[in-house]
Design an enzyme around this catalytic site. Structure first.
Site, short mmCIF file in Angstrom:
data_model
loop_
_atom_site.label_atom_id
_atom_site.label_comp_id
_atom_site.label_asym_id
_atom_site.label_seq_id
_atom_site.Cartn_x
_atom_site.Cartn_y
_atom_site.Cartn_z
CE1 TYR A 184 -18.11 88.43 97.93
CE2 TYR A 184 -15.77 88.82 97.58
CZ TYR A 184 -16.82 88.51 98.42
OH TYR A 184 -16.57 88.31 99.75
N PRO A 201 -27.70 91.01 103.00
CG PRO A 201 -27.25 90.75 105.27
CD PRO A 201 -28.36 90.69 104.28
CE1 TYR A 253 -19.24 85.45 102.35
CE2 TYR A 253 -17.39 85.04 100.87
CZ TYR A 253 -18.36 85.90 101.39
OH TYR A 253 -18.42 87.18 100.95
CG HIS A 276 -10.43 91.95 101.93
ND1 HIS A 276 -10.85 90.84 101.28
CD2 HIS A 276 -10.15 91.57 103.19
CE1 HIS A 276 -10.82 89.82 102.11
NE2 HIS A 276 -10.40 90.24 103.28
CE LYS A 328 -22.65 92.76 94.63
NZ LYS A 328 -21.29 93.03 94.19
#
Ligand code: APR
Length: 392
Positions: free
Chosen positions: A389, A294, A202, A72, A298
Site C-alpha cells: 500500500y 487510482p 473504503y 497518514h 500509485k
C-alpha cells in the site's frame, strides 16, 4: 537550439526529472503546453509514498511537504458487518504516507526548478518528435506566440501523460502494449470540507464503492462508484452527500462533514503498461509510460520512481559513462510498475463486487467478503497489504 535532455510535460514526472537532472549538472529544457497557473492549480493525487518522500528530500525538493504535509497511517474498511481499521504505519515495513496535494508539490517543483536556473517553457506544446533512431533527436514545438520552432536534444523524456505525443512517437510494433479496462468507474469529488475521520475510508457497499481521503485541512477527496459514461453534472450536491452518507454508513459510524463540491469528474479504472518504456532516444516516464488505476494512489509515486531511475541513467551517460545504466531504464522500472499494477488490481477486486444475482456475481461477492475477512483477521495479510500500500 540544443539541449542534452528535452523533457516534454511539466507534471510530477517531468518536474521531478528536470530537478534531478539539474542537480546532477545535466543541461535540460522542459516544455509544457499549459500555462503555469494551469499546472499549479490542477488537483490530482495527494498520497505520497515513503520512497517518494525520500527521493524528494534527498534532492532538496521536500521543504513544502515537510512543512505542510500530514503524515497518514490509518485506513478503514467499512462493510455490512462493521468497520475495521489498519494502522499500516505499524505493519509491513512501518512506512507511512505523506498527504500533500499534488498541485502544491507541482508548485514547489516549478519554483525550485526556476530557482536553480532551469529552462522551463510554459504555453509551449511539443508537436512532433523526429530523429529518435539517429544521432540526435529533434522536437518541433509551438511557442507562445504561435510560431513553430525546432529544439534539438540528445535524449527526449516523454513526460506528457497518456494522451501526449511521446507515446505516439513510438512506431507500432516497437513496444508491447498491455492494457485492461477494469469495468469500474468512480465519480471523483473534491469537497470544501475538512476530513470526516482520521483514516482513509473504503466503504464496500452493494450500491457501489465509496471512498474518503484527506487532502488538506479545508479539502477532502471522496469517491463514489458510478456507471461508466455518467455525466458528472447529473450528480447534484444533495444527491452526492445523500449517497456518501448511505454508502459510508454514516448512521452507524458517524456523519460526514459536508461542504461545497469543488470538482466532480468521472474516472474510469483503466490500466496499461508499455514494454519497453523506451524507444531509441526517447524515454517514457509517468502516465506516458503506463497508466495505473487510482485505486491504490500509485500514479504519482510511480512517476517519481521512474524519474529517479532515469535521471541517474542520463546523468551517468551524459557524464561520460558507458550507457549501461541508461540502457537498463526500462528493465529496472518494469518489475516495480507491474508490482504496483498487481496491487492496484487486487485493490479493485477488494473494493468492488459485481452487481446482480446470477451465480457468478454471487460467487465473486462471496470471494470479496473472504478477502476482506483475511485482511481483517490475518496479521500476515495485513503486513503484505501495508508493504504494498505504501511501497513502490
Ligand atoms: N507538449 C507539452 N506538454 C504536454 C503535451 C505536449 N504535446 N501533452 C501533454 N503535455 C503536458 C500536460 O499538459 C501535463 O502538464 O504533460 C503534462 C503531463 O502531466 P501529468 O498528466 O500530470 O502526467 P505525469 O507527470 O506523468 O503524472 C504522474 O501523477 O497525479 C498523477 O495522474 C497523474 O498518474 C499521474 C502522475
Amino acid at each position: 537550439q540544443s539541449t542534452a535532455v528535452l523533457i516534454i510535460g511539466a507534471g510530477p514526472a517531468g518536474l521531478v526529472l528536470g530537478n534531478l537532472l539539474l542537480a546532477a549538472g545535466v543541461d535540460c529544457t522542459v516544455v509544457e503546453r499549459q500555462s503555469r497557473a494551469h499546472v499549479e492549480q490542477r488537483a490530482r493525487a495527494g498520497f505520497l509514498a515513503a520512497h517518494t518522500v525520500r527521493v524528494l528530500t534527498e534532492h532538496g525538493l521536500a521543504d513544502g511537504l515537510h512543512m505542510y504535509g500530514q503524515q497518514h497511517d490509518i485506513c478503514a474498511f467499512r462493510t455490512d458487518s462493521g468497520e475495521f481499521q489498519l494502522a499500516y504505519g505499524a505493519l509491513g515495513r512501518g512506512e507511512v504516507h505523506t498527504v500533500y496535494p499534488q498541485q502544491d508539490l507541482v508548485r514547489d517543483l516549478v519554483a525550485e526548478f526556476l530557482a536553480r536556473g532551469g529552462d522551463l517553457r510554459f504555453d509551449t506544446a511539443a508537436l512532433r518528435i523526429d530523429g529518435l533512431d539517429g544521432d540526435s533527436a529533434s522536437v518541433t514545438v509551438r511557442t507562445p506566440d504561435g510560431s513553430e520552432r525546432l529544439l534539438h536534444a540528445r535524449y527526449v523524456a516523454g513526460c506528457d501523460g497518456q494522451h501526449g505525443i511521446s507515446r505516439s512517437a513510438v512506431p507500432a510494433g516497437a513496444v508491447r502494449h498491455y492494457r485492461r479496462d477494469h469495468g469500474v468507474s468512480w465519480l471523483a469529488l473534491l469537497a470544501a470540507a475538512p476530513q470526516s475521520m482520521a483514516a482513509v475510508a473504503y466503504a464496500v457497499h452493494q450500491d457501489g464503492f465509496a471512498g474518503h481521503m484527506a487532502r488538506s485541512p479545508e479539502v477532502t477527496r471522496y469517491y463514489l462508484q458510478c456507471d461508466a459514461g455518467t455525466d458528472p453534472g447529473s450528480w447534484t450536491h444533495d444527491r452526492i452527500w445523500a449517497e456518501l452518507h448511505h454508502r459510508m454508513r454514516a448512521d452507524r459510524h458517524g456523519p460526514l462533514r459536508e461542504g461545497g463540491i469543488l470538482e466532480r469528474r468521472v474516472v474510469d479504472m483503466r490500466s496499461d503498461v508499455l514494454d519497453p518504456i523506451q524507444y531509441g532516444r526517447l524515454f517514457l516516464v509517468g502516465d506516458a509510460a503506463g497508466l495505473i488505476s487510482p485505486s491504490a494512489a500509485k500514479g504519482a509515486n510511480l512517476a517519481v520512481m521512474e524519474s529517479e531511475i532515469l535521471a541517474r541513467g542520463l546523468a551517468d551517460r551524459l557524464g561520460g559513462g558507458d550507457g549501461q545504466l541508461l540502457a537498463r531504464y526500462s528493465a529496472d522500472c518494469l518489475p516495480r510498475i507491474w508490482r504496483a499494477q498487481e496491487f492496484s488490481h487486487w485493490m479493485i477486486n477488494l473494493l468492488h463486487g459485481p452487481s446482480g444475482d446470477d451465480d457468478e456475481a454471487v460467487f465473486l461477492r462471496a470471494l470479496q467478503r473472504a478477502r476482506l475477512e483475511s485482511l481483517r483477521d490475518s496479521r500476515r495479510h495485513q503486513d503484505h497489504f501495508a508493504e504494498n500500500y505504501v511501497g513502490i
